[in-house]
Design a protein around this motif. Structure first.
Motif, mmCIF file in Angstrom:
data_model
loop_
_atom_site.group_PDB
_atom_site.id
_atom_site.type_symbol
_atom_site.label_atom_id
_atom_site.label_comp_id
_atom_site.label_asym_id
_atom_site.label_seq_id
_atom_site.Cartn_x
_atom_site.Cartn_y
_atom_site.Cartn_z
ATOM 1 N N LEU A 98 0.829 -1.210 0.000
ATOM 2 C CA LEU A 98 0.000 0.000 0.000
ATOM 3 C C LEU A 98 0.861 1.257 0.000
ATOM 4 N N GLN A 99 1.944 1.227 0.740
ATOM 5 C CA GLN A 99 2.856 2.371 0.779
ATOM 6 C C GLN A 99 3.494 2.595 -0.594
ATOM 7 N N LYS A 100 3.888 1.518 -1.249
ATOM 8 C CA LYS A 100 4.471 1.634 -2.595
ATOM 9 C C LYS A 100 3.457 2.193 -3.584
ATOM 10 N N ILE A 101 2.212 1.769 -3.479
ATOM 11 C CA ILE A 101 1.158 2.275 -4.368
ATOM 12 C C ILE A 101 0.943 3.762 -4.117
ATOM 13 N N TYR A 102 0.884 4.151 -2.847
ATOM 14 C CA TYR A 102 0.697 5.566 -2.507
ATOM 15 C C TYR A 102 1.847 6.414 -3.051
ATOM 16 N N VAL A 103 3.064 5.984 -2.800
ATOM 17 C CA VAL A 103 4.236 6.738 -3.255
ATOM 18 C C VAL A 103 4.268 6.808 -4.783
ATOM 19 N N GLY A 104 3.948 5.703 -5.446
ATOM 20 C CA GLY A 104 3.921 5.689 -6.906
ATOM 21 C C GLY A 104 2.880 6.638 -7.469
ATOM 22 N N THR A 105 1.705 6.668 -6.860
ATOM 23 C CA THR A 105 0.642 7.578 -7.295
ATOM 24 C C THR A 105 1.054 9.020 -7.064
ATOM 25 N N ASP A 106 1.619 9.285 -5.903
ATOM 26 C CA ASP A 106 2.084 10.634 -5.560
ATOM 27 C C ASP A 106 3.152 11.091 -6.564
ATOM 28 N N ASP A 107 4.100 10.228 -6.845
ATOM 29 C CA ASP A 107 5.155 10.550 -7.810
ATOM 30 C C ASP A 107 4.585 10.811 -9.202
ATOM 31 N N PHE A 108 3.609 10.014 -9.605
ATOM 32 C CA PHE A 108 2.989 10.183 -10.917
ATOM 33 C C PHE A 108 2.368 11.569 -11.051
ATOM 34 N N PHE A 109 1.583 11.980 -10.049
ATOM 35 C CA PHE A 109 0.910 13.275 -10.133
ATOM 36 C C PHE A 109 1.895 14.437 -10.046
ATOM 37 N N LYS A 110 2.924 14.304 -9.228
ATOM 38 C CA LYS A 110 3.929 15.366 -9.135
ATOM 39 C C LYS A 110 4.712 15.475 -10.441
ATOM 40 N N THR A 111 5.041 14.346 -11.038
ATOM 41 C CA THR A 111 5.752 14.356 -12.322
ATOM 42 C C THR A 111 4.873 14.958 -13.415
ATOM 43 N N SER A 112 3.605 14.598 -13.425
ATOM 44 C CA SER A 112 2.675 15.154 -14.419
ATOM 45 C C SER A 112 2.569 16.661 -14.285
ATOM 46 N N LEU A 113 2.448 17.142 -13.051
ATOM 47 C CA LEU A 113 2.370 18.587 -12.834
ATOM 48 C C LEU A 113 3.674 19.267 -13.250
ATOM 49 N N TYR A 114 4.799 18.666 -12.905
ATOM 50 C CA TYR A 114 6.099 19.233 -13.288
ATOM 51 C C TYR A 114 6.180 19.400 -14.804
ATOM 52 N N LEU A 115 5.790 18.378 -15.547
ATOM 53 C CA LEU A 115 5.860 18.448 -17.012
ATOM 54 C C LEU A 115 4.904 19.510 -17.560
#
Length: 134
Positions: free
Chosen positions: A4-21
């Motif tokens: 669950l922690q890996k899923i949360y971190v992966g989702t968080d990273d995805f949205f932050k990367t999307s916003l960065y781009l």
């Protein structure tokens, strides 16, 4: 729990990367002759200021984490305040910039805030009304 922690971190990273781009693309259009590195730093700064980053939680708030009555849940509301203030500040600066690309982005940011904050108020009112009926 680790999954669950890996899923949360992966989702968080995805949205932050999307916003960065998205921010990088916006700032490239707004300042086409600016150095790439400068634009990347601007985009990264925007993400850090407008997305929850728990390393950014104020020291006083962090001290509540060890208190069993408050736990780690105090970080989330603190981050919501911090990011909302930064989103509003950034949006108003972008709208006032006179740069058509940034004005558009500032209006988008303002619209997002309005929907988010309006939705929170609506949810609170709906919840309180449904509890009165029971």
């Amino acid at each position: 729990m680790k999954l669950l922690q890996k899923i949360y971190v992966g989702t968080d990273d995805f949205f932050k990367t999307s916003l960065y781009l998205k921010e990088l693309e916006t700032y490239k259009k707004a300042f086409p002759s600016a150095p790439q590195r400068e634009l990347e730093e601007m985009a990264a700064n925007i993400v850090t200021k407008t997305m929850p980053v728990y390393e950014e939680v104020f020291k006083g708030i962090k001290s509540f984490r060890s208190n069993p009555f408050f736990s780690s849940f105090v970080s989330f509301p603190a981050e919501m305040y911090r990011t909302t203030i930064h989103k509003f500040t950034r949006a108003t600066a972008e709208i006032a910039s006179g740069n058509s690309v940034l004005v558009k982005r500032g209006l988008e940011r303002t619209g997002g805030l309005a929907v988010t904050l309006g939705g929170a108020v609506l949810a609170e009112k709906t919840t309180s009304q449904s509890q009165e009926i029971s």
